[in-house]
Enzyme design. Sequence first.
Site, PDB file in Angstrom:
ATOM      1  N   GLU A 182      -1.774 -13.781   2.402  1.00 27.12           N
ATOM      2  CA  GLU A 182      -3.173 -13.401   2.536  1.00 27.12           C
ATOM      3  C   GLU A 182      -3.544 -13.139   3.930  1.00 27.12           C
ATOM      4  O   GLU A 182      -3.054 -13.597   4.700  1.00 27.12           O
ATOM      5  CB  GLU A 182      -3.863 -14.839   2.282  1.00 27.12           C
ATOM      6  CG  GLU A 182      -5.316 -14.612   1.662  1.00 27.12           C
ATOM      7  CD  GLU A 182      -5.992 -15.848   1.379  1.00 27.12           C
ATOM      8  OE1 GLU A 182      -7.199 -16.087   1.723  1.00 27.12           O
ATOM      9  OE2 GLU A 182      -5.233 -16.987   1.445  1.00 27.12           O
ATOM     10  N   LYS A 211      -0.695  14.283  10.215  1.00 25.67           N
ATOM     11  CA  LYS A 211      -1.573  12.946  10.538  1.00 25.67           C
ATOM     12  C   LYS A 211      -0.700  11.742  11.071  1.00 25.67           C
ATOM     13  O   LYS A 211      -1.134  11.347  12.090  1.00 25.67           O
ATOM     14  CB  LYS A 211      -1.784  12.382   8.993  1.00 25.67           C
ATOM     15  CG  LYS A 211      -2.337  11.039   9.268  1.00 25.67           C
ATOM     16  CD  LYS A 211      -2.978  10.396   7.711  1.00 25.67           C
ATOM     17  CE  LYS A 211      -3.163   9.042   8.329  1.00 25.67           C
ATOM     18  NZ  LYS A 211      -3.518   8.559   6.862  1.00 25.67           N
ATOM     19  N   LYS A 223       0.421   3.566   2.935  1.00 22.03           N
ATOM     20  CA  LYS A 223       1.149   3.272   4.064  1.00 22.03           C
ATOM     21  C   LYS A 223       2.605   3.373   3.942  1.00 22.03           C
ATOM     22  O   LYS A 223       3.341   3.680   4.940  1.00 22.03           O
ATOM     23  CB  LYS A 223       0.868   1.724   4.278  1.00 22.03           C
ATOM     24  CG  LYS A 223      -0.620   1.644   4.993  1.00 22.03           C
ATOM     25  CD  LYS A 223      -0.641   0.144   5.553  1.00 22.03           C
ATOM     26  CE  LYS A 223      -1.792  -0.348   5.941  1.00 22.03           C
ATOM     27  NZ  LYS A 223      -1.719  -1.669   6.180  1.00 22.03           N
ATOM     28  N   ASP A 250      -1.281  -4.058  10.628  1.00 21.05           N
ATOM     29  CA  ASP A 250      -2.759  -4.395  10.059  1.00 21.05           C
ATOM     30  C   ASP A 250      -3.620  -3.307  10.880  1.00 21.05           C
ATOM     31  O   ASP A 250      -3.530  -3.008  12.131  1.00 21.05           O
ATOM     32  CB  ASP A 250      -3.314  -5.563  10.458  1.00 21.05           C
ATOM     33  CG  ASP A 250      -4.405  -6.096   9.842  1.00 21.05           C
ATOM     34  OD1 ASP A 250      -4.482  -5.734   8.470  1.00 21.05           O
ATOM     35  OD2 ASP A 250      -5.245  -6.692  10.299  1.00 21.05           O
ATOM     36  N   SER A 251      -4.290  -2.730   9.945  1.00 20.52           N
ATOM     37  CA  SER A 251      -5.091  -1.582  10.703  1.00 20.52           C
ATOM     38  C   SER A 251      -6.579  -1.574   9.861  1.00 20.52           C
ATOM     39  O   SER A 251      -6.783  -2.276   8.923  1.00 20.52           O
ATOM     40  CB  SER A 251      -4.353  -0.165  10.112  1.00 20.52           C
ATOM     41  OG  SER A 251      -4.096  -0.329   8.770  1.00 20.52           O
ATOM     42  N   ASN A 296       0.913  -1.189  -0.084  1.00 21.23           N
ATOM     43  CA  ASN A 296      -0.089  -0.025  -0.072  1.00 21.23           C
ATOM     44  C   ASN A 296       0.972   1.133  -0.131  1.00 21.23           C
ATOM     45  O   ASN A 296       1.468   1.294   0.980  1.00 21.23           O
ATOM     46  CB  ASN A 296      -0.864  -0.165   1.211  1.00 21.23           C
ATOM     47  CG  ASN A 296      -1.592   1.232   1.561  1.00 21.23           C
ATOM     48  OD1 ASN A 296      -1.150   2.241   0.883  1.00 21.23           O
ATOM     49  ND2 ASN A 296      -2.923   0.870   1.896  1.00 21.23           N
ATOM     50  N   ARG A 323      -1.404   4.658  13.185  1.00 18.54           N
ATOM     51  CA  ARG A 323       0.003   4.251  12.895  1.00 18.54           C
ATOM     52  C   ARG A 323       1.161   4.892  13.438  1.00 18.54           C
ATOM     53  O   ARG A 323       1.810   4.205  14.006  1.00 18.54           O
ATOM     54  CB  ARG A 323       0.165   4.309  11.140  1.00 18.54           C
ATOM     55  CG  ARG A 323       0.839   2.982  10.591  1.00 18.54           C
ATOM     56  CD  ARG A 323       0.771   3.054   9.308  1.00 18.54           C
ATOM     57  NE  ARG A 323      -0.054   3.714   8.663  1.00 18.54           N
ATOM     58  CZ  ARG A 323      -1.628   3.363   8.278  1.00 18.54           C
ATOM     59  NH1 ARG A 323      -1.853   2.186   8.797  1.00 18.54           N
ATOM     60  NH2 ARG A 323      -2.260   4.504   7.882  1.00 18.54           N
ATOM     61  N   ASP A 340     -10.000   8.266   5.005  1.00 22.86           N
ATOM     62  CA  ASP A 340      -9.728   9.728   5.480  1.00 22.86           C
ATOM     63  C   ASP A 340     -10.507  10.677   5.496  1.00 22.86           C
ATOM     64  O   ASP A 340     -10.838  11.697   6.219  1.00 22.86           O
ATOM     65  CB  ASP A 340      -7.996  10.214   5.046  1.00 22.86           C
ATOM     66  CG  ASP A 340      -7.025   9.310   5.649  1.00 22.86           C
ATOM     67  OD1 ASP A 340      -7.244   8.653   6.911  1.00 22.86           O
ATOM     68  OD2 ASP A 340      -5.921   9.108   5.390  1.00 22.86           O
TER      69      ASP A 340
HETATM   70  P1  IMP Z   1      -4.756  -3.451   6.001  1.00 21.10           P
HETATM   71  O1  IMP Z   1      -3.898  -3.076   4.595  1.00 21.10           O
HETATM   72  O2  IMP Z   1      -5.315  -4.629   5.990  1.00 21.10           O
HETATM   73  O3  IMP Z   1      -4.069  -2.821   7.316  1.00 21.10           O
HETATM   74  O4  IMP Z   1      -6.213  -2.402   5.637  1.00 21.10           O
HETATM   75  C1  IMP Z   1      -6.217  -1.269   5.995  1.00 21.10           C
HETATM   76  C2  IMP Z   1      -7.259  -0.747   5.666  1.00 21.10           C
HETATM   77  O5  IMP Z   1      -8.109   0.093   6.501  1.00 21.10           O
HETATM   78  C3  IMP Z   1      -7.206   0.418   4.389  1.00 21.10           C
HETATM   79  O6  IMP Z   1      -7.316  -0.271   3.361  1.00 21.10           O
HETATM   80  C4  IMP Z   1      -8.215   1.584   4.637  1.00 21.10           C
HETATM   81  O7  IMP Z   1      -9.475   1.072   4.192  1.00 21.10           O
HETATM   82  C5  IMP Z   1      -8.147   1.419   6.239  1.00 21.10           C
HETATM   83  N1  IMP Z   1      -7.156   2.263   6.867  1.00 21.10           N
HETATM   84  C6  IMP Z   1      -6.146   1.952   7.584  1.00 21.10           C
HETATM   85  N2  IMP Z   1      -5.381   2.864   8.113  1.00 21.10           N
HETATM   86  C7  IMP Z   1      -6.030   4.142   7.328  1.00 21.10           C
HETATM   87  C8  IMP Z   1      -5.597   5.327   7.401  1.00 21.10           C
HETATM   88  O8  IMP Z   1      -4.631   5.954   8.148  1.00 21.10           O
HETATM   89  N3  IMP Z   1      -6.458   6.175   7.033  1.00 21.10           N
HETATM   90  C9  IMP Z   1      -7.751   5.617   6.219  1.00 21.10           C
HETATM   91  N4  IMP Z   1      -8.064   4.481   6.244  1.00 21.10           N
HETATM   92  C10 IMP Z   1      -7.219   3.766   6.793  1.00 21.10           C
END
Ligand code: IMP
Length: 207
Positions: free
Chosen positions: A42, A177, A14, A71-72, A11, A183, A157
């Site tokens: 996965e 941010k 990120k 993971d977020s 990403n 994060r 966001d």
């Molecule tokens: P991950 O890549 O499985 O951690 O999925 C994270 C998903 O959560 C992202 O694709 C976003 O949809 C959402 N997300 C995580 N961090 C953020 C952020 O800082 N801003 C906005 N959306 C976020």
Amino acid sequence: MKRQIVLATRNRGKIRELQALMKDFGIEVVSVADIKGAPEVEEDADTFIGNSLKKAREIASATGFMALADDSGLVVDALDGAPGVYSARYAGDNATDEENYLKLLEEMRDIPDEKRTARFKCVMVLFHPSGQWISAEGSCEGVIAREPAGSEGFGYDPVFFVPELNRCMAQISPDEKNAISHRGNALKKLREMLPEFLEKTRGKDNP
Ligand code: IMP
């Protein structure tokens, strides 16, 4: 030789944030996207820690370098914690950020202002190929807006309103941010543990 950390994410949003947050550590930070043959991991666990540990472990053992995974997701109170670990694919498997937040706005249409509370959560794991690892959790409180605003950042966001700044997350600069984000908060905690972890794993890189 400079030590290296591989970011277990493709990403771009990120990657930019994590590189900025790690820049003063004297460690080279590369993305798994730039390493040929690195596996696609996965995310099939149903917790943030389950997914980040899995990603960091698999990338560390495949590349031989320390791997940092996060993971977020967005946890919305009125939706019993959804979209949570499924944030990236809330509107379907290959959903765009816009499709995801528009679906969220639709689901939240009848929710009154005082019940629109939510938080971004992030669990970060740093995994060394020797098997040692550390983790840290961060969060950021906000409210789901009625309509999108701003063009910074990524994901949800534009619809995540931060009361203390009186703006949506997509209306603040990357530095602002990082100072308040889930994060940023998780990484701050991880960075406090980093010197000891780097010392403990010194000389064990690239086994
Ligand atoms: P991950 O890549 O499985 O951690 O999925 C994270 C998903 O959560 C992202 O694709 C976003 O949809 C959402 N997300 C995580 N961090 C953020 C952020 O800082 N801003 C906005 N959306 C976020």
